[in-house]
Enzyme design. Structure first.
Site: not given
Length: 294
Positions: A142, A155
């Site tokens: 990501s 995350y």
């Protein structure tokens, strides 16, 4: 550099029951690859298989990457195929919440799925790669894997950890033809934010506006496949947000400012102030309503 030809290749995709993983599975199958689709939701994988062009070369393989027995059982079944060319690590869970409001159990759960599960599966696969002398990993990371994103501490940490692990893995096994690609999706219109965990561990429950207006999973998969064909080490996928990676690399101070003050944060403050409500149909805005201070 010669492009990778997927025809006849055996490709294992985790988190393949929906979103990016499902689109990758379908498109790679259409390109002639033997696809091994894994996830916990077996019924979704079976539905996905029925949509593919080459049913004979689509294998449904249930897998829970947080369960060591499930990993060992799945790897044993893959070994029976005799070869494995590429593993796309796509399984993962999102998180939303400030550091001070996110319980430690949530941090642990995110790390267990995104990092430790992926590491455990990789360790189980590596003997097969070393035996055949080659192999590849595509890690669906990501933007949060290369920069800290507000409200995404757990995350972001899990994705940063994956980068460090696979960089080390590649450096250690220079004798094996090991190709590693880091895939960095931006805002993709999937349910990842809706399934993501809030600070108290409950699901967030809705797709964030930034993702709803983002690239479709099918478009994202197309760009990922193009990057994999060219064996790119980093594959950034998204719309305008991909430029943020270059800005952050060239001018980290400016990149940090943009991240801290990105348009969606301003949008949320505006929405809170004026109680704005927007309804979507797909990516199209079909209704706007303002109920106060308008």
């Amino acid at each position: 550099m010669r492009k990778m030809n997927f025809k006849g290749k055996v490709i294992w995709i985790t988190g393949a029951s929906s979103g990016i993983g499902a689109s990758l599975a379908m498109q790679l199958n259409n390109l002639g690859a033997t696809v091994i689709a894994s996830a916990r939701r077996t019924e979704k994988l079976i539905e996905l298989r029925e949509k593919c062009a080459d049913l004979q070369n689509f294998m449904v393989l249930p897998l829970d990457i947080t369960d060591s027995q499930s990993i060992q059982k799945s790897v044993a079944q893959v070994r029976q195929l005799g070869r494995l060319d590429l593993v796309l690590h796509n399984a993962g869970i999102a998180q939303k919440g400030l550091v001070i409001e996110t319980e430690l159990d949530v941090d642990r759960k995110v790390m267990e799925t995104n990092y430790f599960g992926t590491v455990a599966l990789t360790k189980a696969i590596m003997p097969m790669y070393l035996q055949q002398g080659y192999g590849g990993f595509g890690i669906v990371s990501s933007f949060a894997g290369v920069m800290g994103i507000p409200g995404r501490s757990a995350y972001s940490a899990s994705k940063h950890a994956l980068h460090g692990f696979f960089e080390s893995l590649k450096a250690e096994h220079m004798g094996c033809k090991l190709n590693v690609s880091f895939i960095l999706p931006g805002f993709i219109n999937t349910a990842i934010t809706a399934k993501g965990l809030c600070g108290d561990g409950t699901p967030y429950g809705k797709v964030e506006t930034s993702h709803r207006l983002g690239m479709t999973p099918a478009e994202c998969a197309q760009d990922i496949i193009k990057g994999l064909q060219k064996k790119r080490k980093q594959i950034a996928v998204g719309k305008f947000e991909v430029y943020l990676l270059s800005i952050n690399r060239i001018a980290p101070g400016l990149g940090h400012y943009i991240i801290k003050n990105h348009p969606m944060r301003r949008w949320r403050r505006l929405k809170s102030r004026f109680d704005l409500t927007i309804h979507f149909k797909g990516n199209k805005v079909i209704e706007r309503r303002c109920t106060k201070n308008c």
